[in-house]
Scaffold this motif. Structure first.
Motif, short mmCIF file in Angstrom:
data_model
loop_
_atom_site.label_atom_id
_atom_site.label_comp_id
_atom_site.label_asym_id
_atom_site.label_seq_id
_atom_site.Cartn_x
_atom_site.Cartn_y
_atom_site.Cartn_z
N ASN A 70 49.40 34.57 37.49
CA ASN A 70 49.26 33.53 38.51
C ASN A 70 49.40 32.16 37.85
OD1 ASN A 70 48.22 34.29 41.49
ND2 ASN A 70 47.59 35.88 40.04
N THR A 334 44.75 37.47 35.72
CA THR A 334 45.18 37.22 37.11
C THR A 334 44.58 35.93 37.66
OG1 THR A 334 43.36 38.58 37.96
CG2 THR A 334 45.47 39.68 37.58
N ASP A 335 43.80 35.22 36.84
CA ASP A 335 43.27 33.92 37.24
C ASP A 335 44.41 32.91 37.37
OD1 ASP A 335 40.83 35.11 36.95
OD2 ASP A 335 40.25 34.01 35.15
N ASN A 378 40.84 26.68 39.93
CA ASN A 378 40.81 27.47 41.16
C ASN A 378 41.66 26.82 42.25
OD1 ASN A 378 39.22 25.29 41.87
ND2 ASN A 378 37.74 26.50 43.03
N ASP A 394 41.62 29.00 45.42
CA ASP A 394 41.29 30.41 45.20
C ASP A 394 42.51 31.26 45.55
OD1 ASP A 394 38.71 29.70 44.35
OD2 ASP A 394 37.99 29.62 46.42
N ASN A 395 42.37 32.21 46.44
CA ASN A 395 43.51 33.09 46.74
C ASN A 395 44.35 32.61 47.92
OD1 ASN A 395 42.99 34.98 44.72
ND2 ASN A 395 41.49 36.06 45.98
N ASP A 422 47.24 34.64 52.13
CA ASP A 422 46.30 35.19 51.16
C ASP A 422 47.13 35.80 50.03
OD1 ASP A 422 44.48 36.57 49.64
OD2 ASP A 422 43.56 37.65 51.31
N SER A 424 46.37 37.00 47.20
CA SER A 424 45.87 38.20 46.52
C SER A 424 46.46 39.46 47.12
CB SER A 424 44.34 38.25 46.57
OG SER A 424 43.89 38.39 47.90
N GLU A 425 46.71 39.43 48.42
CA GLU A 425 47.27 40.59 49.10
C GLU A 425 48.73 40.39 49.47
OE1 GLU A 425 44.85 41.36 52.49
OE2 GLU A 425 43.10 41.99 51.32
N PRO A 427 51.52 38.11 47.87
CA PRO A 427 52.18 37.13 47.01
C PRO A 427 53.58 36.74 47.48
CG PRO A 427 52.18 39.28 45.96
CD PRO A 427 51.30 39.39 47.16
#
Length: 466
Positions: A70, A334-335, A378, A394-395, A422, A424-425, A427
């Protein structure tokens, strides 16, 4: 007399130890190498998902070090991206992002202002030898060249390799699958402030950048050094040496990437030969996403949406690898991270203080590299020129303006209701979740407004041309 002789012998015996201790203290500062490619997409390494490009040396670095999934460039095109990396600041703060023209050209009058502090200038204060090899693209006039921004030496092409195109150059589509004469692009190769070759022989440019890098390492391996190796490729037009022509299973573009990977392997090999690999941090990343309009010559963003020039993920999320044997904790991270974070991270590692007279947008990633903590980042802001188009917290990523680039994707739209994804789910940014997470959209809006409060208008360095 016996006491005097005994003391003298003891002091003489301590001298080599004292010298050795001083040298050891000096070498406790890590050597720094940044390898920066041009227009290489997120999906153009085998370790980042390429099915047909082999990058064994970079893949080994990713296994032995940290692979960041990321990680973002500071911008989706060349000039502002490089300004952001070297200063740790969003390029809009330095005037290196423009709504008039997106990058610097051979007739541009501006460049990176001397008030900006670069990584090279930071490490010079800590006693480092510094070299910039490759594509600069932060101003080709003498006052803007690397030698006036903290680099002891410079060897490379001062802007993009597709500039200075000659009048008889055919259109790209006429030579898309062929090698082309170097004379179609009259770009200069410079050493320090002098042009030493024009047009630059781009068929051998990747190899020569690697050779210059190895020479610099050999000459400075007994003292701390900083090397910024910024490859001119795989930005089009593509060129590759005879040795790597037909080397890949992915055509000319794959050949170019595999030659770059080979060069990375040569540099790592030299570090090991000199027994300084455990004293050297190597960072590999790209300046922005792939130039998709050029089809098979433009690389791939993998499952990410869009590419170069755009604020979708494919334009600004890039491959990133941190390698430092014996120090970095090997893992997949993954941060969120960014090229903006390289400036404060290196400043910390060399014992330098961050400038206190300006806003630094980067974060020190050392705790993540050492396996001690999560990333302090973040959030990420996505600029196109001097205008903020999107933001991530964040995500979740919100798009306030969407626009294609280079004749691809959507027309410009200022969205009354932003799009929210989102990551995270999703990309690939396919599924808008604004209705499900209105609170996140509000948090992102507040973050953006806070950022804008700290912006100071500066001169646009890209707009003025001859």
């Amino acid at each position: 007399m016996k006491i005097f002789i005994t003391v003298l012998i003891a002091l003489l015996g301590l001298y080599p130890f004292s010298t050795s201790l001083a040298q050891s203290t000096e070498k406790s500062k890590p050597n720094i190498i940044i390898i920066f490619t041009d227009d290489q997409g997120y999906g153009d390494l085998s370790s980042f998902g390429s099915p047909n490009i082999r990058t064994p040396h970079l893949d080994k670095m990713a296994t032995e070090g940290q692979k960041w999934t990321n990680f973002y460039s500071a911008a989706s095109v060349c000039t502002p991206s490089r300004a952001g990396l070297l200063t740790g600041r969003y390029p809009v703060r330095s005037g290196m992002a423009s709504d008039v023209t997106r990058v610097l050209f051979p007739d541009s009058k501006g460049g990176l202002p001397d008030r900006e502090i670069t990584i090279a200038e930071q490490v010079k204060k800590a006693g480092y030898q510094t070299a910039m090899i490759g594509k600069w693209h932060l101003g080709h006039r003498e006052q803007y060249l690397p030698t006036n921004h903290g680099f002891d030496t410079y060897y490379g092409i001062p802007y993009s390799n597709d500039m200075d195109a000659t009048a008889d150059k055919p259109s790209y589509w006429e030579y898309a699958d062929e090698h082309i004469p170097i004379e179609y692009y009259n770009v200069p190769l410079m050493r320090n402030i002098e042009i030493i070759e024009r047009p630059a022989d781009q068929n051998t440019i990747t190899r020569r950048y690697t050779q210059e890098s190895i020479s610099f390492i050999e000459e400075n391996h007994d003292q701390p050094f900083f090397l910024f190796l910024a490859h001119s490729l795989p930005h089009i037009p593509l060129f590759v040496s005879e040795e790597f022509t037909g080397h890949s299973d992915a055509g000319l573009y794959g050949d170019v990437i595999e030659e770059i990977d080979h060069g990375v392997g040569q540099i790592i090999k030299k570090l090991k030969e000199l027994e300084i690999e455990e004293q050297t941090l190597v960072i590999f990343t790209s300046d922005n996403g792939p130039w998709l309009v050029f089809r098979t010559h433009g690389g791939s963003a993998g499952q990410l949406r869009a590419g170069k020039g755009m604020t979708w993920e494919g334009g600004m999320r890039v491959p990133a690898i941190f390698w430092w044997p014996g120090t970095i904790k090997p893992e997949i991270v993954t941060d969120i991270g960014s090229s903006l974070d390289i400036f404060p991270t290196i400043s910390h590692l060399v014992g330098g203080d961050l400038p206190d007279d300006r806003i630094i947008d980067g974060f020190n990633l050392t705790p993540v590299l050492m396996g001690e903590d999560d990333s302090p980042r973040n959030e990420m802001l996505f600029y196109r020129g001097a205008t903020l188009y999107a933001a991530r917290k964040d995500n979740f990523k919100a798009h306030f303006i969407i626009e294609g680039a280079y004749g691809q994707f959507e027309e410009k739209q200022v969205l009354e209701t932003p799009l929210l994804f989102d990551l995270s789910e999703d990309p690939g940014e396919k599924y808008d979740v604004t209705d499900q997470h209105p609170e996140m959209l509000e948090e992102i809006r507040e973050m953006v407004e806070k950022h804008k409060e700290n912006l100071v208008e500066v001169k646009d360095q890209l707009a003025e041309r001859e």
